[in-house]
Scaffold this motif. Sequence first.
Motif, PDB file in Angstrom:
ATOM      1  N   ALA A 291      59.129  10.346  71.257  1.00  0.00           N
ATOM      2  CA  ALA A 291      57.975  11.210  70.973  1.00  0.00           C
ATOM      3  C   ALA A 291      57.404  10.987  69.573  1.00  0.00           C
ATOM      4  CB  ALA A 291      58.352  12.671  71.193  1.00  0.00           C
ATOM      5  N   PRO A 292      58.240  11.022  68.536  1.00  0.00           N
ATOM      6  CA  PRO A 292      57.659  10.743  67.211  1.00  0.00           C
ATOM      7  C   PRO A 292      57.084   9.336  67.107  1.00  0.00           C
ATOM      8  CG  PRO A 292      60.038  11.200  67.061  1.00  0.00           C
ATOM      9  CD  PRO A 292      59.641  11.445  68.472  1.00  0.00           C
ATOM     10  N   SER A 295      53.678   9.520  68.360  1.00  0.00           N
ATOM     11  CA  SER A 295      52.784  10.186  67.397  1.00  0.00           C
ATOM     12  C   SER A 295      52.335   9.201  66.326  1.00  0.00           C
ATOM     13  CB  SER A 295      53.478  11.368  66.717  1.00  0.00           C
ATOM     14  OG  SER A 295      53.977  12.245  67.671  1.00  0.00           O
ATOM     15  N   GLU A 298      49.650   6.977  67.603  1.00  0.00           N
ATOM     16  CA  GLU A 298      48.350   7.661  67.674  1.00  0.00           C
ATOM     17  C   GLU A 298      47.705   7.734  66.290  1.00  0.00           C
ATOM     18  OE1 GLU A 298      46.782   8.756  70.382  1.00  0.00           O
ATOM     19  OE2 GLU A 298      48.370   8.464  71.884  1.00  0.00           O
ATOM     20  N   ALA A 320      58.549  15.448  63.095  1.00  0.00           N
ATOM     21  CA  ALA A 320      58.594  15.652  64.537  1.00  0.00           C
ATOM     22  C   ALA A 320      59.736  16.553  64.946  1.00  0.00           C
ATOM     23  CB  ALA A 320      58.729  14.320  65.239  1.00  0.00           C
ATOM     24  N   ASP A 321      59.542  17.093  66.106  1.00  0.00           N
ATOM     25  CA  ASP A 321      60.537  17.911  66.766  1.00  0.00           C
ATOM     26  C   ASP A 321      61.637  16.976  67.290  1.00  0.00           C
ATOM     27  OD1 ASP A 321      61.908  19.536  68.448  1.00  0.00           O
ATOM     28  OD2 ASP A 321      60.307  19.694  69.946  1.00  0.00           O
ATOM     29  N   VAL A 419      53.613  23.310  70.973  1.00  0.00           N
ATOM     30  CA  VAL A 419      53.645  22.006  71.627  1.00  0.00           C
ATOM     31  C   VAL A 419      54.500  22.117  72.880  1.00  0.00           C
ATOM     32  CG1 VAL A 419      54.387  19.622  71.435  1.00  0.00           C
ATOM     33  CG2 VAL A 419      53.271  20.748  69.513  1.00  0.00           C
ATOM     34  N   SER A 422      56.388  17.397  73.972  1.00  0.00           N
ATOM     35  CA  SER A 422      56.501  16.754  72.667  1.00  0.00           C
ATOM     36  C   SER A 422      56.435  15.241  72.798  1.00  0.00           C
ATOM     37  CB  SER A 422      57.763  17.206  71.943  1.00  0.00           C
ATOM     38  OG  SER A 422      58.882  16.851  72.691  1.00  0.00           O
ATOM     39  N   CYS A 423      56.705  14.708  73.998  1.00  0.00           N
ATOM     40  CA  CYS A 423      56.588  13.256  74.170  1.00  0.00           C
ATOM     41  C   CYS A 423      55.148  12.817  73.915  1.00  0.00           C
ATOM     42  CB  CYS A 423      56.995  12.833  75.567  1.00  0.00           C
ATOM     43  SG  CYS A 423      58.725  13.087  75.917  1.00  0.00           S
ATOM     44  N   ASN A 424      54.204  13.616  74.415  1.00  0.00           N
ATOM     45  CA  ASN A 424      52.807  13.212  74.293  1.00  0.00           C
ATOM     46  C   ASN A 424      52.011  14.143  73.394  1.00  0.00           C
ATOM     47  OD1 ASN A 424      52.740  10.884  76.198  1.00  0.00           O
ATOM     48  ND2 ASN A 424      53.566  12.475  77.533  1.00  0.00           N
ATOM     49  N   ASN A 425      52.737  15.020  72.721  1.00  0.00           N
ATOM     50  CA  ASN A 425      52.126  15.923  71.762  1.00  0.00           C
ATOM     51  C   ASN A 425      50.972  16.717  72.375  1.00  0.00           C
ATOM     52  OD1 ASN A 425      51.868  17.200  69.367  1.00  0.00           O
ATOM     53  ND2 ASN A 425      50.668  15.576  68.376  1.00  0.00           N
ATOM     54  N   SER A 427      49.551  20.446  73.411  1.00  0.00           N
ATOM     55  CA  SER A 427      49.765  21.859  73.118  1.00  0.00           C
ATOM     56  C   SER A 427      49.431  22.725  74.329  1.00  0.00           C
ATOM     57  CB  SER A 427      48.877  22.286  71.952  1.00  0.00           C
ATOM     58  OG  SER A 427      47.530  22.266  72.377  1.00  0.00           O
TER      59      SER A 427
END
Lengths: 842, 138
Positions: A291-292, A295, A298, A320-321, A419, A422-425, A427
């Motif tokens: 996930a991070p 991010s 992106e 990141a989470d 969120v 969290s893999c694709n951020n 919300s």
Amino acid sequence: MRVVVVGHGPTGHRLVEALRSRDGGGACRITVIGEETRPAYDRVALTSYLTEDADLAYPPHDGEVEMVTGDPVAGIDRAARTVRTASGREVGYDALVLATGSAPFVPPVPGRDLPGVFVYRTIEDLDALRDHCRNLTMSRQSVEGIVVGGGLLGLEAARALQNLDVETHVVEVAPWLMPRQLDEGGGAMLRRHIEALGMNVHAGTPMAGLEPGADGAVARVALADGSAVEAGVVVFSAGVRPRDELARACGLEVGERGGIVVDASCRTSDPAVWAVGECALVGGQVYGLVAPCFSMAEVVADRLLALAGGGDSAARFEGADLSTKLKLMGVDVASFGDPFAGPEQGALDVTYTDPVAGVYKRLVVSDDARTLLGGVLVGDASSYPTLRAFIGAELPGSPEQALFGGTEAAGGDLPGATVICSCNNVSAEHIRCAIRDEGLTELAAVKGCTRAGSTCGSCTPLVKKLLDAELTAAGVEVSKALCEHFEHSRAELFDVVRVTGITTFTQLIDAHGRGRGCDICKPVVASILASLGNGHILEGEQAALQDTNDHFLANMQKNGTYSVVPRIPGGEITPEKLIVIGEVARDHGLYTKITGGQRIDLFGARVEELPEIWRRLVEAGFESGHAYGKSLRTVKSCVGSTWCRYGVQDSVAMAIRLELRYRGLRAPHKLKSAVSGCARECAEAQSKDFGIIATEQGWNLYLAGNGGMRPRHADLFASDLSDAELVRYIDRFLMFYIRTADRLQRTASWLEALDGGLDYLREVIVEDRLGLCAELDAAMERHVASYSDEWRATLDDPDKLRRFVSFVNAPDVPDPSIAFEPERDQIKPVLVAGPRLEVAAR
Amino acid sequence: MTAELTAEPSAPPETAMTAGQPATPSRWHAVCRYGDLTPERGACAIVEGAQVAIFRTFDGALHAVGNLDPFSGAQVISRGIQGTRGGAPVVASPMYKDVFDLRTGRCADDPAVALPVYAIRRAAGDRVEVAVPDGHRQ
Ligand SMILES: Cc1cc2nc3c(=O)[nH]c(=O)nc-3n(C[C@H](O)[C@H](O)[C@H](O)COP(=O)(O)OP(=O)(O)OC[C@H]3O[C@@H](n4cnc5c(N)ncnc54)[C@H](O)[C@@H]3O)c2cc1C
């Protein structure tokens, strides 16, 4: 602008996709250079390549992207702004992005290069590992193997190794498993689960070295405590190291312990060079979760597009989470937020341990007990998606409520900024808007549109809740009405019938419905009446309610003939009975096939043949297998401790006992079960509605598993049960399900929809929270006492037998439309008419 | 078509329809006794080679339609569950659950598809009689 991306892993792939999807004008010309021989694939799902032969390939980029595979970049000339590959190719860049990921860390122990030693990172690694294990299992009685490292990936690799028929050991240096995610209590509970799966755990024991056998391949692993474990295969999963070698060689700044140093925009010390994913050291940290990494991709996509367009971008990677969930069948482990915060950080924790069910939960909250900081869930992680969404937010209730009711609070009232994926951020607000603006009504559409839930899938339940909440708010009431004849749901109708004591469909529809029913409500009512003990399913008016399969006590096949399945409890059968089945099949010219449920299906019987087939089977001691009913099918079993070297309990005896107890029980949908005699799980019990796995002390009960279209692994409901406890819990589970489930709802989706989930089910069944247990027990006793074989009862009743003719006006004429032709020495149906769609006059 | 509960012998009906074609007048065939038919459950008769699905509805009416399920090509309509949809008597094919109106033969979800409808009546001596037009004899 020429953009060169080095490394085509998940991060490189995401970067290119993000660039392409937002670069309408084609401002960036992209070249991707990958070292692996294939384009990027879903490394997170790597294990499913071994266990399910899954195709992991990501969708290919469009034709504008230049792709190089199998040719690693060997050097970077920052002054000339070019990269050079191993094969000598030179490519110039305006912006260079390093997405080189990381490599498995193999500690420098003696023997680490021996044949039979593997890492677990790429498809090629897995191919090699599988080939090696196959060779070993073919030439040896038993094969032992070791996974070095008891973290997330190590455990995943260990389970995969076990799947390759290797007796598996996990060696972990730290005193407990998953030390980076779990505290000591969680680690201890996890160890019990892992051991229950049949793996051996050596925690707190460093490795001294690997020793070869006579063939030169690895044969033994020596531990620092002086002991040794035999091992024909060793997998290192002791962490990863960022692949920063290219950056190092061209003088870019790298961290002391590895990783390419970047700022919050993911730019290195050279403004023309960027680094993203697992190779990047951002804010002093390297991230080992996908996930991070996404991010970062992106962020850089945003920055590069701004550069190319002469604009500006403020995109930053904000940390990141690090919540994670172990992807291991049958073992629920999750950690989220900061599970290690202690009093020094002003944090309190609430811990719950249930050693019987193997559950350990710990929530870390702020010292006013209102804000959720993190936590650990072992044995039951059903509340993970919700709890994770609440990290840093105020809890809706007390921590205890959050611990137990976890999922109830969520859905409609989650803060918009939370969120969810969290893999694709993604919300909560993003999902809500998509649902509203695009008018989405299906979960699949929400996933497709927002990407939420499309990577690891752990947030799917939460996305579904958001969807339901939005739909309800929009007035898209999901009607519970069974059909046009009843406003009630199946569960409501069940209660109506139970409370009023109604015994016929006519009474019920006159008093509580309208019209004369249909193919939806009639079988439902038939099933309810049968569950409440109202005699033979073909008795009186009930006969007209049954679906054709129940009506003819056999399964209709595509040409209108039926198949017949005698019950073979637990799959145990004598040679004499096998011979009878063979003779019946031969004499009636039936096609025979072994089913997945360890019995034998006889196909191609015409209606008028059924009674004679049953008569011969019943005379030989068979009875109906209820393959046609929404009822118990089979209780599958492995051979168990009687014969098997590994078995710890008599799984066959237990399977027979359970099958005989629940045979004929009518339910909202079919019911399947299995009993495995040890943790090797040969009977595949965890894919069943109720599955039982033997332990040294008794039985572990798993509930609500499912094969079929949407497979679901069963949840561990209770451990080490005695025979009596096991039967009691299954009795109650089944009766509670029969009472409360919707039409055609398997136990899996029933449990998923049950408010409070597995915990609530335990309260109902074990602690009798609803005061219902005596009633459920009595209902099951009634069922057991009133069971009789439906085939025999039909044979004994001339009135019921009358319907078994093809033609009322010519009882001796077989249906001339039924024809067969030979295939592989048996019959196969031929449709004489073929589908024929006649056009009606307008 | 709706059921005819007349007991008197009469000329073969003009009303037997298939795919909208007026049927050629035909002959009545006794197929079973009224009491043999379970209410809301079908039976199949073979009449001049044609398979006819016969239904006795809850209110006592009789219906006859083709036994061939046009969606699957199997002769199974008589084994479907009989009920109502919006007040109309219907049968759901046991194969893929397509619903047909017993009066018109039309598929409720796909009006372009229809079963042939045959004349049926309750005749003297509690006999159930069916007539099959020429085009349907096999
Ligand atoms: C078995 C397994 C299970 C996992 N499960 C999870 C999980 O459940 N959840 C989660 O969040 N994460 C999980 N991960 C981690 C996740 O896979 C990584 O975070 C992710 O792969 C990182 O992507 P990346 O593209 O940065 O690096 P990588 O995937 O390592 O890709 C980097 C690519 O760059 C290539 N490369 C390197 N050097 C060069 C060069 N010089 N020239 C050209 N190409 C080069 C490499 O060959 C590789 O293909 C798992 C990993 C494994 C192995």
